[in-house]
Design a protein around this motif. Structure first.
Motif, PDB file in Angstrom:
ATOM      1  N   THR A 101      -3.877   1.909  -5.559  1.00 59.38           N
ATOM      2  CA  THR A 101      -3.583   2.040  -4.132  1.00 59.38           C
ATOM      3  C   THR A 101      -4.839   2.031  -3.268  1.00 59.38           C
ATOM      4  O   THR A 101      -4.919   1.323  -2.263  1.00 59.38           O
ATOM      5  CB  THR A 101      -2.810   3.339  -3.869  1.00 59.38           C
ATOM      6  N   MET A 196       1.665   9.171  -0.403  1.00 55.17           N
ATOM      7  CA  MET A 196       1.826   7.720  -0.383  1.00 55.17           C
ATOM      8  C   MET A 196       3.195   7.379  -0.954  1.00 55.17           C
ATOM      9  O   MET A 196       3.862   8.208  -1.581  1.00 55.17           O
ATOM     10  CB  MET A 196       0.724   7.054  -1.200  1.00 55.17           C
ATOM     11  N   SER A 200       3.010   4.019  -5.801  1.00 57.65           N
ATOM     12  CA  SER A 200       1.563   3.952  -5.621  1.00 57.65           C
ATOM     13  C   SER A 200       0.883   4.757  -6.724  1.00 57.65           C
ATOM     14  O   SER A 200       1.431   5.709  -7.269  1.00 57.65           O
ATOM     15  CB  SER A 200       1.157   4.500  -4.250  1.00 57.65           C
ATOM     16  N   HIS A 203       0.298   8.511  -5.710  1.00 56.65           N
ATOM     17  CA  HIS A 203       1.553   9.259  -5.753  1.00 56.65           C
ATOM     18  C   HIS A 203       1.903   9.647  -7.191  1.00 56.65           C
ATOM     19  O   HIS A 203       2.210  10.814  -7.481  1.00 56.65           O
ATOM     20  CB  HIS A 203       2.677   8.412  -5.150  1.00 56.65           C
ATOM     21  N   ARG A 224       3.291   4.456   3.898  1.00 54.51           N
ATOM     22  CA  ARG A 224       2.813   3.218   3.304  1.00 54.51           C
ATOM     23  C   ARG A 224       1.303   3.022   3.436  1.00 54.51           C
ATOM     24  O   ARG A 224       0.762   2.062   2.885  1.00 54.51           O
ATOM     25  CB  ARG A 224       3.509   2.015   3.963  1.00 54.51           C
ATOM     26  N   SER A 225       0.615   3.910   4.145  1.00 51.49           N
ATOM     27  CA  SER A 225      -0.826   3.737   4.305  1.00 51.49           C
ATOM     28  C   SER A 225      -1.473   5.100   4.490  1.00 51.49           C
ATOM     29  O   SER A 225      -0.822   6.085   4.860  1.00 51.49           O
ATOM     30  CB  SER A 225      -1.143   2.851   5.519  1.00 51.49           C
ATOM     31  N   PHE A 226      -2.797   5.164   4.264  1.00 57.25           N
ATOM     32  CA  PHE A 226      -3.525   6.409   4.465  1.00 57.25           C
ATOM     33  C   PHE A 226      -3.600   6.764   5.948  1.00 57.25           C
ATOM     34  O   PHE A 226      -3.588   7.946   6.315  1.00 57.25           O
ATOM     35  CB  PHE A 226      -4.934   6.296   3.876  1.00 57.25           C
TER      36      PHE A 226
END
Length: 303
Positions: A101, A196, A200, A203, A224-226
């Motif tokens: 990820t 996440m 991922s 996760h 879906r993103s940091f």
């Protein structure tokens, strides 16, 4: 024993699609022609390659073995084509990369941006995968390069360390843990987490880690993103564990607290995995060199 590359490609397509008709279509063959070629291949090998039923096909043990070898053979053929292309050894070709990820979302876009700008004849297929799937795919030749964090259990692969991945705790300002200089994992288990998305690498890693502590991680929401994780954390929805590079970047524009995690697993080496560096096409070797340069001195290429 003679192997026809068309038969091997057809076999791989059928195995990956788990359907003869779909595999035949991908190989630009009629189902009847594909069936004949498959029977000929099985006869030549003296082994049944698929179990067939109304839902599709499944590989036999012999089929699993052939799939592993067929992928390697076909990848090597592509490598030869790349090496002898008119555009030069490292300026043309196709590279498949499976990565975790952090690599996909944090530093590979920048690395690939520089790399591809200098090599217009190179194309790249970058896919996010779990670490175990990355390792298996490099071993069986499904992908050229793998990018992982942490120890690599597969001894047959070459693992080239290129940077360090640090995981940190991120909380909203004013959170009970926000004034701490450092925490351990058990300190965060009683709080709701922003994570996440399922599938991922990060996760899966945190779920496994919490299970080892005999505790289920309480997930409030998965993103879906940091950046999306940090926005949720800033809003007070929960806390999260992120790569330090992402946390520090978003701390500049959001009201966040970044706290050190005082655990051995929080500091992980990033490595690029290959089966055999010398067997890679020139463009793939050049990309490995780009990765190594981006993380030279042990720095984080995403920092």
């Amino acid at each position: 024993m003679h192997f026809d590359l068309t038969d091997l490609r057809l076999f791989v397509h059928i195995a990956e699609m788990q359907n003869l008709t779909k595999g035949a279509h991908k190989a630009c063959l009629s189902p009847a022609a594909a069936s004949t070629r498959l029977k000929t291949l099985e006869h030549q090998l003296g082994s049944r390659l698929f179990y067939r039923d109304s839902r599709g096909v499944d590989l036999t043990q012999a089929g699993e073995t052939l799939l592993r070898h067929a992928r390697l053979i076909l990848r090597q053929v592509e490598y030869v084509k790349s090496e002898f292309s008119a555009n030069g050894a490292d300026t043309a070709g196709h590279i498949r990369i499976y990565a975790n990820t952090t690599a996909v979302t944090e530093f590979m876009p920048e690395v690939l941006g520089r790399f591809l700008a200098e090599r217009p004849g190179v194309t790249v297929d970058l896919q996010e995968r779990l670490t175990r799937d990355i390792v298996r795919s490099v071993v069986d030749g499904s992908t050229d390069l793998g990018i992982v964090s942490g120890p690599v259990p597969e001894q047959s692969l070459q693992a080239l360390h290129f940077s360090t991945d640090r995981l940190v705790l991120v909380t909203p300002q004013g959170h009970p843990l926000s004034q701490r200089q450092k925490v351990v994992f058990t300190d965060v288990l009683d709080y709701q987490h922003i994570s996440m998305h399922e599938g991922s690498t990060l996760h899966a890693f945190l779920l496994d880690l919490s299970a080892q502590h005999g505790h289920a991680l309480t997930l409030r929401i998965q993103m879906r993103s940091f950046e999306a994780m940090c926005r949720m954390i800033e809003a007070g929805v929960g806390i999260g564990i992120l790569p330090e590079s992402a946390a520090l970047r978003h701390e500049k524009t959001m009201k966040l607290a970044v706290i050190k995690i005082d655990e051995e697993w929080a500091l992980r080496e990033r490595s690029v995995l290959v089966r055999d560096m010398e067997a890679l096409p020139g463009c793939a070797r050049a990309l490995v060199a780009e990765l190594m340069a981006s993380g030279s001195g042990g720095s984080d290429p995403a920092a």
